[in-house]
Design an enzyme around this catalytic site. Structure first.
Site, PDB file in Angstrom:
ATOM      1  N   HIS A   8       0.752  -1.180   0.255  1.00 58.72           N
ATOM      2  CA  HIS A   8       0.121   0.244  -0.333  1.00 58.72           C
ATOM      3  C   HIS A   8       1.002   1.565  -0.322  1.00 58.72           C
ATOM      4  CE1 HIS A   8      -3.990  -2.204   1.180  1.00 58.72           C
ATOM      5  NE2 HIS A   8      -3.008  -2.286   2.171  1.00 58.72           N
TER       6      HIS A   8
HETATM    7  C1  BDR Z   1      -3.109   1.672   5.217  1.00 65.64           C
HETATM    8  O1  BDR Z   1      -3.627   1.711   6.665  1.00 65.64           O
HETATM    9  C2  BDR Z   1      -2.287   0.647   7.100  1.00 65.64           C
HETATM   10  O2  BDR Z   1      -2.940  -0.636   7.887  1.00 65.64           O
HETATM   11  C3  BDR Z   1      -1.142   1.218   6.287  1.00 65.64           C
HETATM   12  O3  BDR Z   1       0.421   1.042   6.507  1.00 65.64           O
HETATM   13  C4  BDR Z   1      -1.496   1.647   4.988  1.00 65.64           C
HETATM   14  O4  BDR Z   1      -1.332   2.808   4.887  1.00 65.64           O
HETATM   15  C5  BDR Z   1      -3.501   0.451   3.907  1.00 65.64           C
HETATM   16  O5  BDR Z   1      -5.235   1.155   4.446  1.00 65.64           O
END
Ligand code: BDR
Ligand code: CA
Length: 312
Positions: free
Chosen positions: A241
């Site tokens: 992500h």
């Molecule tokens: C986002 O939320 C967090 O768990 C991760 O680091 C990323 O930034 C994904 O939804």
């Protein structure tokens, strides 16, 4: 080499760690500073994790600042410990950074950095947007010094934290809404694109052969989220992500996006934290300030990530 000036705002959990280890190996990036907010884990955990990740990468000269310990309004609704573990890094203990602890607050440090930069700065926001929203509220002219905000957050489609909302926007919808209304162009890397860029279990197996301290740390870190993913049906692999908005700063050709407007729902009882877009309708919002990313070159992004990790 003409370097690209960026600032990273994070909440270091496991995928932030992947993003940071990759960013810290990209020579074309000039990382002016890193700020930390409460999100995946508490502010204190996130601050320690970020310092230790950056130190393990051998970049203790990059300064790291603490920001918000809760969203703009109310208490933290939640963290993401079910995925990242209580400490944010799946219980992996990294060597303690020896860098001096910065006392300046995230929003002041960010303002100072962008004001002193010769070129406009790209802010890569890979966490809830509390620190960035606070910087804009406290230093309104900061908008003149920021080229764009590349954010990981939201989705045109559904959420990963509620049926409607992605974690970073759900954690602080008011902050996200202030970003969308700030006048700063936003490149939004939501779940629509980030869920397409997985670091597969085969990629992890390959990483296990690299044998350097960063690869070893990541190999241990992924165990916790992988065990969690074994219990859910919507996702099998770790997604990169947080890597996407950072990589876009130097490799925009790897991503496909469309211009649109995005706003965050702050009032709805079941839709709080949803990012509402005018992408697939003729009823357009007037101010179309975003580029919303829907596709990316997964192979190339994974290749860049692996090369970075391998080279530590
Ligand atoms: C986002 O939320 C967090 O768990 C991760 O680091 C990323 O930034 C994904 O939804
Ligand atoms: Ca994050």
């Amino acid at each position: 080499m003409n370097k690209k000036a960026i600032w990273i705002d994070c909440d270091t959990g496991v995928d932030d760690a992947f993003a940071l280890f990759t960013a810290l190996k990209i020579e074309e990036l000039d990382i002016l500073g890193i700020s930390v907010t409460d999100g995946n884990t508490s502010l204190d955990n996130g601050f320690r994790n970020t310092r230790n990740v950056v130190s393990l990468a051998g970049k203790e000269d990059i300064r790291i600042y603490k920001g918000a310990n809760k969203p703009l309004i109310g208490k933290s609704a939640m963290d993401a410990s079910e995925f990242h573990g209580e400490d944010g890094l799946g219980g992996v203990i990294l060597p303690e950074s020896k860098a001096e602890v910065e006392r300046k607050l995230a929003w002041d440090a960010l303002y100072e950095a962008v004001k002193n930069s010769k070129e406009k700065v790209t802010v890569c926001a890979i966490a809830p947007l509390t620190n960035i929203a606070t910087a804009i509220a406290k230093h309104p002219d900061i908008v003149d010094y920021i080229e764009e905000i590349n954010m990981m957050g939201g989705a045109a489609a559904g959420g990963n934290t509620t049926c409607c909302a992605e974690f970073n926007v759900y954690h602080d919808p008011e902050a996200a809404e202030n970003i969308f209304k700030s006048g700063i162009p936003v490149n939004m890397f939501g779940l629509d694109v980030t869920m397409k860029v997985n670091f597969s279990r085969a990629d992890i197996k390959e990483m296990e052969t690299y044998g350097n301290p960063v690869a070893e740390a990541l190999k241990e870190m992924v165990k916790y989220p992988l065990a969690y993913l074994d219990t859910v049906s919507y996702q099998n692999d770790i997604c990169l992500h947080d890597t996407l908005p950072i990589l876009y700063a130097v490799k925009p050709e790897l991503f496909k996006g469309e211009k649109c407007a995005v706003y965050a729902e702050t009032q709805g009882s079941i839709t709080r934290g949803k990012t509402v877009t005018d992408l697939w309708t003729d009823f357009k919002f007037e101010d179309r300030h975003c580029r919303l990313f829907l596709d990316a070159d997964r192979e190339e992004i994974v290749k860049i990530t692996k090369e970075a990790i391998k080279n530590y």
